[in-house]
Write a protein that holds these residues in place. Structure first.
Motif, PDB file in Angstrom:
ATOM      1  N   TYR A 182      -6.567  -3.654   2.794  1.00  8.76           N
ATOM      2  CA  TYR A 182      -7.260  -4.880   3.188  1.00  8.76           C
ATOM      3  C   TYR A 182      -8.759  -4.811   2.938  1.00  8.76           C
ATOM      4  O   TYR A 182      -9.395  -5.836   2.666  1.00  8.76           O
ATOM      5  CB  TYR A 182      -6.943  -5.209   4.644  1.00  8.76           C
ATOM      6  CG  TYR A 182      -5.592  -5.859   4.800  1.00  8.76           C
ATOM      7  CD1 TYR A 182      -5.367  -7.148   4.305  1.00  8.76           C
ATOM      8  CD2 TYR A 182      -4.521  -5.189   5.377  1.00  8.76           C
ATOM      9  CE1 TYR A 182      -4.122  -7.742   4.407  1.00  8.76           C
ATOM     10  CE2 TYR A 182      -3.264  -5.777   5.486  1.00  8.76           C
ATOM     11  CZ  TYR A 182      -3.075  -7.059   4.996  1.00  8.76           C
ATOM     12  OH  TYR A 182      -1.844  -7.649   5.084  1.00  8.76           O
ATOM     13  N   VAL A 183      -9.339  -3.619   2.999  1.00 13.41           N
ATOM     14  CA  VAL A 183     -10.756  -3.481   2.631  1.00 13.41           C
ATOM     15  C   VAL A 183     -10.932  -3.830   1.155  1.00 13.41           C
ATOM     16  O   VAL A 183     -11.850  -4.570   0.770  1.00 13.41           O
ATOM     17  CB  VAL A 183     -11.251  -2.052   2.920  1.00 13.41           C
ATOM     18  CG1 VAL A 183     -12.609  -1.816   2.252  1.00 13.41           C
ATOM     19  CG2 VAL A 183     -11.374  -1.815   4.417  1.00 13.41           C
TER      20      VAL A 183
ATOM     21  N   TYR B  31      -8.346   1.842  -4.104  1.00 17.98           N
ATOM     22  CA  TYR B  31      -7.892   1.208  -2.865  1.00 17.98           C
ATOM     23  C   TYR B  31      -6.367   1.289  -2.743  1.00 17.98           C
ATOM     24  O   TYR B  31      -5.842   1.421  -1.633  1.00 17.98           O
ATOM     25  CB  TYR B  31      -8.360  -0.241  -2.812  1.00 17.98           C
ATOM     26  CG  TYR B  31      -9.864  -0.362  -2.698  1.00 17.98           C
ATOM     27  CD1 TYR B  31     -10.503  -0.152  -1.480  1.00 17.98           C
ATOM     28  CD2 TYR B  31     -10.646  -0.658  -3.808  1.00 17.98           C
ATOM     29  CE1 TYR B  31     -11.892  -0.252  -1.373  1.00 17.98           C
ATOM     30  CE2 TYR B  31     -12.025  -0.759  -3.717  1.00 17.98           C
ATOM     31  CZ  TYR B  31     -12.642  -0.549  -2.499  1.00 17.98           C
ATOM     32  OH  TYR B  31     -14.020  -0.637  -2.393  1.00 17.98           O
TER      33      TYR B  31
ATOM     34  N   THR C  82      -3.005   3.202   2.536  1.00 20.25           N
ATOM     35  CA  THR C  82      -3.099   2.796   3.942  1.00 20.25           C
ATOM     36  C   THR C  82      -3.321   1.298   4.046  1.00 20.25           C
ATOM     37  O   THR C  82      -3.847   0.659   3.120  1.00 20.25           O
ATOM     38  CB  THR C  82      -4.265   3.507   4.650  1.00 20.25           C
ATOM     39  OG1 THR C  82      -5.510   3.097   4.041  1.00 20.25           O
ATOM     40  CG2 THR C  82      -4.127   5.021   4.551  1.00 20.25           C
ATOM     41  N   LYS C  83      -2.947   0.746   5.176  1.00 17.50           N
ATOM     42  CA  LYS C  83      -3.146  -0.666   5.424  1.00 17.50           C
ATOM     43  C   LYS C  83      -4.631  -1.010   5.423  1.00 17.50           C
ATOM     44  O   LYS C  83      -5.052  -2.023   4.858  1.00 17.50           O
ATOM     45  CB  LYS C  83      -2.512  -1.039   6.766  1.00 17.50           C
ATOM     46  CG  LYS C  83      -2.528  -2.514   7.092  1.00 17.50           C
ATOM     47  CD  LYS C  83      -1.777  -2.787   8.390  1.00 17.50           C
ATOM     48  CE  LYS C  83      -1.724  -4.275   8.713  1.00 17.50           C
ATOM     49  NZ  LYS C  83      -0.958  -4.524   9.956  1.00 17.50           N
ATOM     50  N   LEU C  84      -5.459  -0.129   6.032  1.00 18.62           N
ATOM     51  CA  LEU C  84      -6.904  -0.364   6.084  1.00 18.62           C
ATOM     52  C   LEU C  84      -7.484  -0.394   4.674  1.00 18.62           C
ATOM     53  O   LEU C  84      -8.258  -1.299   4.321  1.00 18.62           O
ATOM     54  CB  LEU C  84      -7.579   0.714   6.923  1.00 18.62           C
ATOM     55  CG  LEU C  84      -9.114   0.635   6.998  1.00 18.62           C
ATOM     56  CD1 LEU C  84      -9.552  -0.680   7.645  1.00 18.62           C
ATOM     57  CD2 LEU C  84      -9.668   1.833   7.769  1.00 18.62           C
ATOM     58  N   GLY C  85      -7.154   0.613   3.855  1.00 20.70           N
ATOM     59  CA  GLY C  85      -7.691   0.665   2.501  1.00 20.70           C
ATOM     60  C   GLY C  85      -7.295  -0.546   1.685  1.00 20.70           C
ATOM     61  O   GLY C  85      -8.088  -1.090   0.911  1.00 20.70           O
TER      62      GLY C  85
ATOM     63  N   TRP D 234       0.823  -1.216   0.000  1.00 17.86           N
ATOM     64  CA  TRP D 234       0.000   0.000   0.000  1.00 17.86           C
ATOM     65  C   TRP D 234       0.854   1.263   0.000  1.00 17.86           C
ATOM     66  O   TRP D 234       0.389   2.324  -0.400  1.00 17.86           O
ATOM     67  CB  TRP D 234      -0.971   0.010   1.171  1.00 17.86           C
ATOM     68  CG  TRP D 234      -0.364  -0.216   2.524  1.00 17.86           C
ATOM     69  CD1 TRP D 234       0.157   0.709   3.365  1.00 17.86           C
ATOM     70  CD2 TRP D 234      -0.231  -1.473   3.181  1.00 17.86           C
ATOM     71  NE1 TRP D 234       0.623   0.133   4.511  1.00 17.86           N
ATOM     72  CE2 TRP D 234       0.380  -1.223   4.441  1.00 17.86           C
ATOM     73  CE3 TRP D 234      -0.569  -2.795   2.866  1.00 17.86           C
ATOM     74  CZ2 TRP D 234       0.668  -2.235   5.354  1.00 17.86           C
ATOM     75  CZ3 TRP D 234      -0.287  -3.796   3.781  1.00 17.86           C
ATOM     76  CH2 TRP D 234       0.327  -3.514   5.008  1.00 17.86           C
TER      77      TRP D 234
END
Length: 611
Positions: free
Chosen positions: A513-514, A503, A508-511, A476
């Motif tokens: 994995y989402v 994405y 970001t790590k969140l974006g 990311w």
């Protein structure tokens, strides 16, 4: 597009038939239009795709000068010959500083009996020079020298570099008496006295420490890409442009900046069913463009051997024989009328910090970047008959890196970046460029000088993502910039590496994995519930191809090979007896094959030199 300039040193007439031999070097494949100009003691030749709008204007001649421009021209519709010649006369380099693409300029001053050579800012476009057999010869391809010279000789230093680094470093060239002009240089050679003068008009890039946030860096990159990339479609005649596309970011970005009024085709190559072939078709469908899928199919032993020989020949010995499928691809491309090719090469090397080893960066290169004090393992000296000469070559290149590239005072990530810009891209991808120019014309917008400068200005580049930093750059982070550019372009709704670009752009790590959960989760579940038979289809299958076509002709022959004058044949045979499923064994086998063909190219002249 191959180009050359040849001048007799004593102003005597050029040897009868020399002009024709030199022009063959300007059109190795027989698919280019050759423009020429000549006088009693000089000749200049240029091969050009009929899809390039510049055509015969690449050659210039008046009462005072004869000149040639090779490579890409962007931001302009005509070659600025008057500015170039004025700059050489006055010593002012302004015009050269404005030329942003890969190129090479060769000029003969009739009044001065002197030659001027100008390389691009990074030396991306090869430019070779030498005084041999009573002539000054300059060319963008070693092939010119091989066609013109009566007795060319291999330079052992080239062979040493090839085995250490995969390609020659610094000014080393394949032939004795020939050298490569360095990056950003203007060189003047007085042919009457032999005196040589030179200056560097484009200093080496330096890192600019940045306090930009990720969003600011993404915006800066998007602005710069949007300004530079569309120009790489300049000076192309309708229907003559092909853009290579794959499943990744780099080539898609090139395709996404295609101007609306440009009628380009997309192409993909590989084994039928490989991911690049599948994804290339999707990109073409999204853009509404014609897609050419060049499947390799079943290739026989003789075809593979011929392709390997063609690869070494058309690249002038600068491309590894195990990239032989390019010969098949470029014949398809020119056969489809696509004379000018755009590609996304060097993107990952400049901005994501990635590289493959040992193909792109050899083991010796990796060790040197990590520690410039690295000492080669005994393997190298044992492989060569003259181990002392080999180690002398290595020490010369260490000094070049420490002093010429400034490694003595650089941290590891800057050593990595400088090598990619000034050695790897001009030599590794430069080999592909020479090969492609034998058939037409190749451009990569990532070689643009302004794009390369950007890699030293923003905190989203190899200077921050280098694998040598040892902190493990995350997907990311390393793909945030390229994802942002795609997310704001014509391909924003098409998945790349498994999910929409937005994405990746999140950075970001969140974006990350989402995006994976939404777009890859269902597919992974389906694969678990309904597993498919058969494995992933590879792009190429060199393991099988080498075993089928090359090993039977290599094993047991090293002692009788001309290569045995340089290489210990027993050591070479041990390599060839290794497991071809092992990447290192395959790598060294490819080196032995390529070196054998390169030596044949120089000494036996190969079948391609037949009249």
């Amino acid at each position: 597009m191959p180009a050359s300039l040849i001048v007799g040193l004593d102003k005597g007439r050029l040897q009868t038939g020399l002009d024709g031999r030199a022009s063959k070097g300007a059109d190795p494949s027989g698919r280019l239009t050759v423009s020429s100009a000549s006088g009693p003691h000089w000749a200049v030749h240029s091969g050009c795709s009929d899809k390039c709008a510049l055509g015969e204007t690449r050659i210039y001649e008046d009462d005072r000068y004869a000149a040639c421009y090779a490579g890409a021209l962007i931001d302009r519709t005509v070659i600025p010959w008057r500015e170039i010649l004025d700059g050489l006369e006055t010593g002012r380099d302004g015009v050269f500083e404005t030329l942003q693409a890969n190129h090479a300029v060769m000029v003969y001053s009739k009044e001065e009996h002197a030659v001027y050579l100008v390389s691009d800012k990074f030396g991306q476009h090869s430019l070779f020079m030498g005084v041999l057999e009573g002539r000054f010869i300059a060319s963008t391809s070693i092939l010119t020298f091989l066609h013109v010279l009566d007795a060319p000789e291999l330079d052992p230093a080239w062979l040493h570099d090839f085995f250490f680094f995969n390609y020659p470093l610094g000014t080393t060239a394949q032939l004795k008496g020939v050298e490569r002009v360095g990056p950003g240089r203007v060189v003047r050679i007085d042919l009457a006295t032999g005196r040589r003068e030179g200056r560097r008009y484009a200093p080496q890039l330096e890192r600019k420490r940045s306090a930009m946030t990720m969003r600011e860096a993404q915006a800066r990159a998007f602005e710069t890409f949007s300004e530079r990339f569309p120009h790489y479609y300049d000076n192309i005649l309708p229907g003559g442009c092909g853009v290579g596309v794959t499943g990744g970011f780099d080539a898609r970005i090139v395709a996404s900046y295609m101007p609306e009024d440009v009628s380009a085709h997309l192409y993909t190559y590989g084994i039928e069913g490989c991911s690049d072939m599948v994804n290339g078709k999707k990109v073409a469908g999204r853009l509404g463009l014609r897609h050419h899928a060049f499947a390799f199919g079943s290739m026989g032993e003789q075809e593979l051997r011929d392709l390997a020989a063609d690869t070494v020949y058309y690249s002038g010995g600068t491309l590894n024989a195990l990239r032989a499928t390019l010969a098949k691809v470029y014949r398809h491309l020119t056969g489809a009328g696509l004379g000018i090719i755009l590609t996304g090469v060097s993107s990952g090397h400049f901005f994501r910090g990635v590289f493959s080893t040992p193909q792109v960066l050899s083991d010796a290169t990796v060790q040197l970047i990590r520690d410039p004090g690295y000492t080669p393992t005994p393997f190298y000296a044992e492989l060569f008959r003259d181990g002392d000469a080999l180690l002398d070559s290595f020490e010369a290149k260490r000094r070049h890196l420490l002093e010429g590239l400034g490694w003595a005072h650089m941290p590891v990530e800057e050593r990595h970046m400088s090598f990619m810009h000034y050695e790897q891209a001009p030599k590794y991808f430069g080999g592909e460029l020479v090969f492609a120019e034998s058939f037409g014309h190749m451009r990569s917008p990532f070689w643009d000088a302004r794009i390369r400068e950007l890699s030293h200005e923003i905190p989203l580049s190899t200077l921050y993502n280098s694998l040598f930093l040892g902190r493990g750059s995350t997907p990311w982070e390393s793909k945030a910039m390229l994802g942002y550019i795609l997310a704001h372009g014509r391909l924003k709704h098409l998945n790349v590496d498994g999910m929409p670009p937005k994405y990746w752009a999140a950075g970001t790590k969140l974006g990350y994995y989402v995006g994976k959960a939404i777009h890859q989760g269902p597919e992974k579940l389906a694969r678990k519930l309904f597993p498919k038979t058969g494995g992933r289809v590879p792009l190429e299958d060199w393991g099988a191809w080498v075993r089928k076509a090359f090993l039977p002709n290599l094993r047991g022959t090293m002692a009788d090979s001309p290569l045995a004058r340089y290489i210990n044949p027993e050591k070479a045979e041990l390599i060839l007896e290794g497991d071809m499923n092992d990447p290192m064994t395959m790598h060294w086998t490819g080196k032995l094959l390529t070196a054998s063909l390169a030596l044949d190219l120089v000494e036996k002249r190969m079948p391609h030199f037949a009249a």
